[in-house]
Design a protein around this motif. Structure first.
Motif, PDB file in Angstrom:
ATOM      1  N   ALA A 327     -10.380  -5.730  -1.460  1.00  0.00           N
ATOM      2  CA  ALA A 327      -9.682  -4.613  -0.811  1.00  0.00           C
ATOM      3  C   ALA A 327      -8.329  -5.070  -0.278  1.00  0.00           C
ATOM      4  N   GLY A 328      -7.321  -4.237  -0.499  1.00  0.00           N
ATOM      5  CA  GLY A 328      -5.993  -4.536   0.037  1.00  0.00           C
ATOM      6  C   GLY A 328      -5.219  -5.590  -0.730  1.00  0.00           C
ATOM      7  N   VAL A 343      -0.748  -1.060  -2.111  1.00  0.00           N
ATOM      8  CA  VAL A 343      -0.979  -1.662  -0.794  1.00  0.00           C
ATOM      9  C   VAL A 343      -1.404  -3.105  -1.022  1.00  0.00           C
ATOM     10  N   ASP A 344      -0.709  -4.028  -0.377  1.00  0.00           N
ATOM     11  CA  ASP A 344      -1.041  -5.436  -0.575  1.00  0.00           C
ATOM     12  C   ASP A 344      -0.911  -6.204   0.732  1.00  0.00           C
ATOM     13  N   ILE A 370      10.382   0.850  -4.226  1.00  0.00           N
ATOM     14  CA  ILE A 370      10.673   1.038  -2.800  1.00  0.00           C
ATOM     15  C   ILE A 370       9.673   0.211  -2.014  1.00  0.00           C
ATOM     16  N   THR A 371      10.169  -0.740  -1.238  1.00  0.00           N
ATOM     17  CA  THR A 371       9.282  -1.651  -0.516  1.00  0.00           C
ATOM     18  C   THR A 371       9.325  -1.393   0.988  1.00  0.00           C
ATOM     19  N   VAL A 372       8.130  -1.242   1.567  1.00  0.00           N
ATOM     20  CA  VAL A 372       7.966  -1.137   3.015  1.00  0.00           C
ATOM     21  C   VAL A 372       7.335  -2.444   3.471  1.00  0.00           C
ATOM     22  N   VAL A 373       8.014  -3.169   4.353  1.00  0.00           N
ATOM     23  CA  VAL A 373       7.500  -4.480   4.744  1.00  0.00           C
ATOM     24  C   VAL A 373       7.821  -4.788   6.197  1.00  0.00           C
ATOM     25  N   ALA A 455       3.574  -3.498   2.103  1.00  0.00           N
ATOM     26  CA  ALA A 455       3.110  -4.882   2.175  1.00  0.00           C
ATOM     27  C   ALA A 455       2.803  -5.326   3.599  1.00  0.00           C
ATOM     28  N   GLY A 456       1.909  -6.313   3.704  1.00  0.00           N
ATOM     29  CA  GLY A 456       1.691  -6.999   4.972  1.00  0.00           C
ATOM     30  C   GLY A 456       0.330  -6.839   5.605  1.00  0.00           C
ATOM     31  N   LYS A 457      -0.282  -5.641   5.480  1.00  0.00           N
ATOM     32  CA  LYS A 457      -1.536  -5.410   6.188  1.00  0.00           C
ATOM     33  C   LYS A 457      -2.734  -5.296   5.265  1.00  0.00           C
ATOM     34  N   GLY A 458      -2.512  -4.836   4.044  1.00  0.00           N
ATOM     35  CA  GLY A 458      -3.578  -4.813   3.051  1.00  0.00           C
ATOM     36  C   GLY A 458      -4.839  -4.111   3.504  1.00  0.00           C
TER      37      GLY A 458
END
Length: 487
Positions: A327-328, A343-344, A370-373, A455-458
């Protein structure tokens, strides 16, 4: 219930005060968990020193105190045991208290910066499909077969860890696959365990807030392979230049896996698409559901472990071809308007670059990325500008935002990230402090067929602010926003 002298068998005891012929009801390294019959082990930690709580443990009727230094005053009726290393002793005692459960399992540890969770998850699912009862200890969750036990740490503390392993043995498990973090090695959480094998995935910039230097981080990872016994195997990623360093002093049988070198376990990527990977592994072609070259390494590591544990190579490959990721980890959905949202958990520079490089490889020229980080608070600040730079370099638009700010000010974290944005990238970069608003902005900017990476929370289903965890699931938020925006 066991006698104190029995559970101290493997411990380097320097001195004792009182009798060792006393029954032990349990072990604790937190004085608040001490009750009558429990042994308190005074461990020196990063935040607190257990030696400062010896009096509190004695007052809670501890049957014995294990410490590196005797207190100025000792109490009648309590046994005091002086050891060289309390953290190590805790692991050894926990193992003995629970009957050395790791010796009754084929226990395999996976360590490295990236890929640990996916690798152990694949191994758990692979060996379940092969017909075994299997345990899993991972960042996402712990499992005994299909029973899920929530995870709070990548590697549990020594007491909890041995409790879980003992539970696995009682449940009939024959194998267990676990993540071994660098923190766990420094804190001796796996002391006293017997491993059948260990895997090294890779090592890149991470956790310098804890280890201080990259060299110390490398040594922490290496120490895992130093403790492997002679009969174990060490499976090493040969494409990572520090792979050979990990096994310089190991007694284990060393085997290598790689995509770029001729080694024991070799794979070649034939095709890499959003639908999966087409691989050639040791002369056999397989199609896998996982995406990206980084997952080719994870699949290859799982395959190598299976072969080292005596499984049929072709059967292992056949099962691996049917498995999905943790997951994630490159977890994606496609909206009704044909926007792909990924989602990663990528929270290190290397992991973010791996995911974005994979997206670049599989996208078509008309799709914008488009990256959200964001970056976590109270963690290695040096990686923040690096993460922003990588996002800008491999994306068409970038939205910098909050991750888990913890006890730091979110704006200060954002400002650290902004230092990595080059002047040429200013126009394509936005800073949106609120994570939900940042994801909403990405959804509004996206056109049909575009790709959004969050990215970041997965796998995490919370956001930690000022020590409080608030419900927040990136994947769920994306679904809600796509519906609200009619995309």
């Amino acid at each position: 219930m066991q006698l104190l002298q029995t559970i101290l068998t493997d411990v380097n005891v320097l001195d004792t005060r009182g009798t060792l012929d006393v029954p032990v009801a349990g072990l604790a390294f937190d004085s608040r968990q001490v009750r009558e019959g429990v042994v308190f082990v005074a461990v020196r930690g990063a935040q607190a020193d257990g030696h400062d709580y010896i009096a509190a443990a004695a007052g809670a009727n501890a049957v014995a105190i294990v410490c590196e230094q005797l207190p100025a005053q000792t109490q009648q009726g309590i046994t005091y045991v002086v050891v060289e290393n309390s953290a190590q002793a805790l692991g050894q005692m926990a193992s003995a208290f629970h009957g050395h459960p790791s010796r009754k399992l084929k226990l395999v540890g996976v360590t490295g910066t990236n890929g640990k969770t996916t690798s152990v998850t694949l191994l758990h699912r692979l060996f379940r499909e092969l017909g075994y009862h299997v345990g899993l200890l991972s960042t996402v969750q712990n499992q005994i077969d299909e029973e899920v036990i929530p995870a709070t740490h990548t590697t549990p503390d020594a007491v909890k860890l041995n409790e879980l392993l003992a539970y696995m043995v009682t449940a009939g498990c024959t194998h267990c696959f676990m993540e071994v973090s660098s923190h766990a090695m420094v804190q001796q959480r796996v002391a006293g365990l017997t491993f059948a094998g260990g895997v090294f995935t890779n090592i890149t910039h991470d956790h310098l807030d804890y280890h201080g230097t990259f060299d110390a981080y490398i040594k922490a990872k290496k120490s895992f392979f130093d403790l492997l016994p002679k009969g174990a195997f060490a499976l090493i990623n040969a494409d990572d230049k520090r792979g050979p360093v990990m096994v310089q002093n190991t007694r284990a049988k060393v085997r290598y896996y790689a995509l770029r070198k001729a080694v024991d376990f070799k794979a070649r990527i034939i095709d890499n698409t959003l639908q999966g990977l087409h691989l050639e592994v040791d002369g056999h072609e397989i199609w896998c559901k996982l995406i990206g070259s980084f997952n080719a390494y994870n699949l290859l590591a799982a395959y190598g472990v299976a072969v080292q544990l005596g499984e049929d190579p072709l059967e292992a490959l056949t099962v691996l071809s049917s498995l999905s990721s943790a997951a994630g980890r490159f977890d994606y959905i496609v909206s009704e308007g044909q926007i792909t949202a990924i989602v990663d958990y990528a929270h290190t520079p290397d992991a973010l670059e791996n995911v974005l490089s994979t997206i670049q490889q599989i996208r078509n020229p008309t799709q914008q990325v488009i990256t959200v980080v964001g970056c976590g608070g109270n963690r290695d600040a040096a990686k923040r500008p690096l993460m922003a730079d990588i996002a800008c370099r491999l994306s068409d638009k970038v939205i910098l935002t909050s991750d888990n700010p913890r006890y730091e000010e979110p704006q200060a974290i954002l400002e650290d990230m902004q230092k990595g944005v080059k002047p040429l990238d200013y126009k394509k970069t936005l800073s949106v402090l609120d994570r939900r608003e940042a994801i909403k902005t990405a959804c509004m900017l996206a056109e049909p067929n575009d790709i959004i990476l969050v990215a970041g929370k997965g796998h995490e289903t919370y956001q930690e602010v000022k020590g409080v965890k608030h419900a927040f699931d990136d994947k769920q938020v994306l679904r809600q926003l796509f519906q609200q925006l009619g995309k």
